[in-house]
Design an enzyme around this catalytic site. Structure first.
Site, mmCIF file in Angstrom:
data_model
loop_
_atom_site.group_PDB
_atom_site.id
_atom_site.type_symbol
_atom_site.label_atom_id
_atom_site.label_comp_id
_atom_site.label_asym_id
_atom_site.label_seq_id
_atom_site.Cartn_x
_atom_site.Cartn_y
_atom_site.Cartn_z
ATOM 1 N N LYS A 13 0.827 -1.213 0.000
ATOM 2 C CA LYS A 13 0.000 0.000 0.000
ATOM 3 C C LYS A 13 0.867 1.271 0.000
ATOM 4 O O LYS A 13 0.616 2.190 -0.763
ATOM 5 C CB LYS A 13 -0.910 0.039 1.240
ATOM 6 C CG LYS A 13 -1.911 -1.081 1.339
ATOM 7 C CD LYS A 13 -2.883 -0.857 2.490
ATOM 8 C CE LYS A 13 -2.246 -0.835 3.864
ATOM 9 N NZ LYS A 13 -1.669 -2.120 4.293
ATOM 10 N N ARG A 88 -9.189 0.770 8.974
ATOM 11 C CA ARG A 88 -8.697 -0.564 9.276
ATOM 12 C C ARG A 88 -9.718 -1.344 10.101
ATOM 13 O O ARG A 88 -9.419 -2.430 10.584
ATOM 14 C CB ARG A 88 -7.413 -0.439 10.094
ATOM 15 C CG ARG A 88 -6.147 -0.912 9.359
ATOM 16 C CD ARG A 88 -4.989 -0.563 10.252
ATOM 17 N NE ARG A 88 -3.780 -1.253 9.987
ATOM 18 C CZ ARG A 88 -2.726 -0.721 9.384
ATOM 19 N NH1 ARG A 88 -2.792 0.495 8.890
ATOM 20 N NH2 ARG A 88 -1.621 -1.408 9.278
ATOM 21 N N ARG A 122 12.264 -7.138 5.196
ATOM 22 C CA ARG A 122 12.299 -5.686 5.090
ATOM 23 C C ARG A 122 13.363 -5.112 6.039
ATOM 24 O O ARG A 122 13.483 -5.553 7.186
ATOM 25 C CB ARG A 122 10.915 -5.145 5.466
ATOM 26 C CG ARG A 122 10.686 -3.726 5.085
ATOM 27 C CD ARG A 122 9.244 -3.460 4.793
ATOM 28 N NE ARG A 122 8.431 -3.320 6.007
ATOM 29 C CZ ARG A 122 7.175 -2.876 5.979
ATOM 30 N NH1 ARG A 122 6.593 -2.569 4.846
ATOM 31 N NH2 ARG A 122 6.486 -2.781 7.095
ATOM 32 N N ARG A 153 12.681 -3.163 11.582
ATOM 33 C CA ARG A 153 11.720 -2.363 12.348
ATOM 34 C C ARG A 153 11.102 -3.251 13.423
ATOM 35 O O ARG A 153 10.814 -4.415 13.157
ATOM 36 C CB ARG A 153 10.605 -1.892 11.394
ATOM 37 C CG ARG A 153 10.477 -0.413 11.264
ATOM 38 C CD ARG A 153 9.546 -0.033 10.139
ATOM 39 N NE ARG A 153 8.171 -0.483 10.316
ATOM 40 C CZ ARG A 153 7.184 -0.232 9.445
ATOM 41 N NH1 ARG A 153 7.428 0.459 8.356
ATOM 42 N NH2 ARG A 153 5.976 -0.677 9.647
ATOM 43 N N ARG A 164 0.214 -8.802 13.543
ATOM 44 C CA ARG A 164 -0.367 -7.829 12.600
ATOM 45 C C ARG A 164 -1.255 -8.544 11.581
ATOM 46 O O ARG A 164 -2.309 -8.043 11.211
ATOM 47 C CB ARG A 164 0.746 -7.056 11.883
ATOM 48 C CG ARG A 164 1.418 -6.048 12.805
ATOM 49 C CD ARG A 164 2.720 -5.549 12.224
ATOM 50 N NE ARG A 164 2.562 -4.637 11.105
ATOM 51 C CZ ARG A 164 3.535 -4.346 10.241
ATOM 52 N NH1 ARG A 164 4.714 -4.917 10.356
ATOM 53 N NH2 ARG A 164 3.320 -3.500 9.274
HETATM 54 P P1 AMP Z 1 1.253 0.592 8.852
HETATM 55 O O1 AMP Z 1 2.533 1.300 8.550
HETATM 56 O O2 AMP Z 1 0.085 1.111 8.049
HETATM 57 O O3 AMP Z 1 1.390 -0.899 8.786
HETATM 58 O O4 AMP Z 1 0.870 0.960 10.372
HETATM 59 C C1 AMP Z 1 1.763 0.707 11.433
HETATM 60 C C2 AMP Z 1 0.974 0.566 12.728
HETATM 61 O O5 AMP Z 1 0.272 1.786 13.017
HETATM 62 C C3 AMP Z 1 -0.092 -0.504 12.732
HETATM 63 O O6 AMP Z 1 0.432 -1.799 12.995
HETATM 64 C C4 AMP Z 1 -1.008 -0.003 13.845
HETATM 65 O O7 AMP Z 1 -0.452 -0.253 15.116
HETATM 66 C C5 AMP Z 1 -0.991 1.496 13.629
HETATM 67 N N1 AMP Z 1 -2.050 1.932 12.691
HETATM 68 C C6 AMP Z 1 -1.896 2.396 11.419
HETATM 69 N N2 AMP Z 1 -3.067 2.697 10.872
HETATM 70 C C7 AMP Z 1 -4.016 2.407 11.796
HETATM 71 C C8 AMP Z 1 -5.437 2.499 11.813
HETATM 72 N N3 AMP Z 1 -6.136 2.922 10.745
HETATM 73 N N4 AMP Z 1 -6.072 2.125 12.953
HETATM 74 C C9 AMP Z 1 -5.409 1.705 14.027
HETATM 75 N N5 AMP Z 1 -4.055 1.572 14.078
HETATM 76 C C10 AMP Z 1 -3.366 1.926 12.969
#
Ligand code: AMP
Length: 207
Positions: A13, A88, A122, A153, A164
């Site tokens: 994404k 999400r 990654r 990370r 996740r």
């Molecule tokens: P991402 O980089 O999009 O994978 O997001 C990293 C982390 O941020 C996720 O594993 C969640 O802990 C938090 N996060 C990102 N977007 C959301 C969302 N829409 N709702 C809740 N937590 C989020």
């Protein structure tokens, strides 16, 4: 155009949103980036969500919804935006529907094996914020851009990746049916090279 990018963690994404943002000249709104920035800067929000992010869970809906609502009200979003990582959950999608009318939700479809391989391979450079995959690195410890020391990370560690994915399947996957029911869902095959997947997305957007 108001676009949502849906897909599991590691489905691409972020990469696709970055390309679309320069091509369509509309901003990429990544809730993950917003949260990581707060974590890095140790803001009150960052300290509040640290354990959640590092454990692979979701930040509470009310916090996330308020942040996105404020962000989408900014001037640069008036012609559209690409939402990357939001919504999400069904509650987030319903909240979004109450204040914005999105045009389409693009679901990047990638099988679990590819996801785990992408995330576990990654590497992140804390100096220049670059993200790379070990398959494209000569030395998996050195940043090819700035020479910094690459790290895994915290949320890409194996146990966190599994959490996740579990959260994705229980809480985020139902959004596919949600947007299908609204007639806004487009599914794109997310496997293959970056250029190939990006082409597929442009093709569906042009239709
Ligand atoms: P991402 O980089 O999009 O994978 O997001 C990293 C982390 O941020 C996720 O594993 C969640 O802990 C938090 N996060 C990102 N977007 C959301 C969302 N829409 N709702 C809740 N937590 C989020």
């Amino acid at each position: 155009m108001k676009i949502i990018l849906l897909g599991a963690p590691g489905s691409g994404k972020g990469t696709m949103a970055q390309r679309l943002t320069s091509e369509l000249d509309i901003p990429q709104i990544s809730t993950g980036d917003i949260f990581r920035k707060n974590l890095k800067e140790e803001t009150p929000l960052g300290l509040q969500i640290k354990d959640i992010l590092e454990g692979g869970g979701l930040v509470p809906d009310e916090i996330t919804i308020a942040i996105v609502k404020n962000r989408l009200a900014e001037e640069d979003c008036s012609n559209g935006y690409i939402l990357d990582g939001f919504p999400r959950s069904i509650a987030q999608a319903e909240a979004l529907d109450a204040f914005q009318k999105i045009d389409c939700a693009i679901n990047l479809d990638v099988d679990n094996q590819t996801i785990v391989s992408r995330l576990s391979g990654r590497r992140f450079c804390p100096d220049c914020s670059g993200t790379f995959h070990i398959s494209s690195l000569q030395d998996p410890t050195v940043c090819p851009v700035c020479g910094g020391k690459l790290i895994v990370r915290k949320d890409d560690r194996e146990e966190t990746v599994l959490e996740r994915l579990r959260v994705y399947e229980t809480t985020t996957l139902p959004l596919i049916e949600y947007y299908k029911a609204q007639g806004k869902l487009v599914t794109v095959n997310g496997t293959g090279g970056i250029d190939v997947v990006y082409r597929r997305i442009l093709d569906v957007l042009h239709k």
